[in-house]
Design a protein around this motif. Structure first.
Motif, short mmCIF file in Angstrom:
data_model
loop_
_atom_site.label_atom_id
_atom_site.label_comp_id
_atom_site.label_asym_id
_atom_site.label_seq_id
_atom_site.Cartn_x
_atom_site.Cartn_y
_atom_site.Cartn_z
N ALA A 75 30.55 -71.12 -9.25
CA ALA A 75 30.04 -72.51 -8.93
C ALA A 75 30.32 -73.49 -9.95
CB ALA A 75 28.56 -72.18 -9.15
N LEU A 76 30.53 -74.73 -9.38
CA LEU A 76 30.85 -75.76 -10.03
C LEU A 76 29.70 -76.08 -11.07
CD1 LEU A 76 32.44 -78.25 -7.58
CD2 LEU A 76 33.54 -76.74 -8.86
N PRO A 77 30.16 -76.59 -12.43
CA PRO A 77 29.14 -77.04 -13.28
C PRO A 77 28.09 -78.14 -12.73
CG PRO A 77 31.37 -77.66 -14.14
CD PRO A 77 31.57 -76.80 -12.98
N GLY A 78 27.03 -78.13 -12.83
CA GLY A 78 26.32 -79.22 -12.72
C GLY A 78 24.90 -78.96 -12.55
N PRO A 79 23.95 -79.70 -11.99
CA PRO A 79 22.44 -79.61 -12.06
C PRO A 79 22.18 -78.16 -11.41
CG PRO A 79 22.70 -81.90 -11.47
CD PRO A 79 24.15 -81.24 -11.59
N LYS A 80 21.38 -77.30 -11.95
CA LYS A 80 21.02 -76.22 -11.22
C LYS A 80 20.15 -76.51 -9.86
CE LYS A 80 22.23 -73.16 -13.90
NZ LYS A 80 23.49 -72.30 -13.68
N LEU A 81 19.61 -77.55 -9.88
CA LEU A 81 18.83 -77.82 -8.71
C LEU A 81 19.89 -77.98 -7.39
CD1 LEU A 81 16.12 -78.66 -7.31
CD2 LEU A 81 16.41 -81.22 -7.94
N LEU A 82 21.07 -78.81 -7.60
CA LEU A 82 21.93 -78.79 -6.62
C LEU A 82 22.59 -77.57 -6.21
CD1 LEU A 82 23.78 -82.10 -7.61
CD2 LEU A 82 22.27 -81.46 -5.60
N ARG A 84 21.03 -74.44 -6.40
CA ARG A 84 19.91 -73.81 -5.53
C ARG A 84 19.88 -74.59 -4.27
NH1 ARG A 84 16.07 -74.14 -10.51
NH2 ARG A 84 16.60 -72.19 -11.55
N ALA A 85 20.19 -76.08 -4.03
CA ALA A 85 19.87 -76.56 -2.88
C ALA A 85 21.26 -76.09 -1.79
CB ALA A 85 20.11 -77.95 -2.99
N ALA A 86 22.45 -75.87 -2.53
CA ALA A 86 23.39 -75.39 -2.01
C ALA A 86 23.40 -74.11 -1.37
CB ALA A 86 24.71 -75.27 -2.73
N ARG A 87 22.60 -73.20 -2.36
CA ARG A 87 22.50 -71.59 -1.93
C ARG A 87 21.54 -71.64 -0.51
NH1 ARG A 87 24.82 -68.13 -5.07
NH2 ARG A 87 25.38 -68.76 -7.23
N ALA A 88 20.67 -72.47 -0.62
CA ALA A 88 19.40 -72.55 0.25
C ALA A 88 20.15 -73.12 1.71
CB ALA A 88 18.19 -73.54 -0.07
#
Length: 174
Positions: A75-82, A84-88
């Motif tokens: 995964a690319l570094p960045g906010p965990k919320l993004l 999680r959104a990508a996984r969802a």
């Protein structure tokens, strides 16, 4: 940070083949309504729609096996919320691409109609039930709206990564 890791050739190929098959399914069902009921062209387009839809299902099953058997890029570094959104988003797309063809086939079967991928007639072992067929057809058609929405969001997110963030995320799948 730039990502040069790519998905495996199998995953990339299956991703784009699913996209093409889903596109064919969508286009053929949308234009089939332009032709009168009972016409040869309408019937041919519906057969192509069924073939493309069941191809999506077969390709998605292959994609699931390929995904389980290959290592994914980090995964690319960045906010965990993004993240999680990508996984969802990916989970929703997988569910839609697996369920839509099944729902379409079940709607036909419960309506007492043969499923005709590649022009072959296959009768599913389900007792005709017009009310259930109508309900499942409605769910299938509503699911199509969800496909439009989530595929659109997926494409916008990929372009946002490429154009705005310039993190080369899109290139992992090309």
């Amino acid at each position: 940070m730039y990502s040069e890791q790519k998905y495996s050739p199998a995953i990339r190929s299956l991703h784009w083949l699913v996209f093409l098959a889903a596109l064919v399914a969508v286009v053929t069902i949308d234009i089939h309504d332009l032709f009168p009921k009972g016409s040869a062209m309408r019937g041919a387009l519906f057969t192509i729609h069924q073939t493309a839809g069941l191809s999506v299902l077969a390709l998605m099953v292959l994609r699931l096996f390929a995904r389980l058997g290959t290592e994914q890029p980090a995964a690319l570094p960045g906010p965990k919320l993004l993240e999680r959104a990508a996984r969802a988003m990916h989970l929703v797309l997988y569910v839609l691409m697996l369920c839509m063809p099944i729902l379409g086939a079940m709607a036909l079967a419960w309506d007492g109609k043969a499923i005709q991928p590649f022009g072959l007639a296959w009768t599913a072992p389900l007792a005709p039930d017009k009310a259930l067929a109508d309900l499942v057809k409605e769910v299938h058609e509503s699911g199509a709206t969800l496909v439009y929405i989530f595929v659109g969001l997926h494409a916008v997110a990929a372009l946002w990564h490429e154009v705005v963030l310039k993190d080369r995320l899109l290139r992992r799948m090309i």
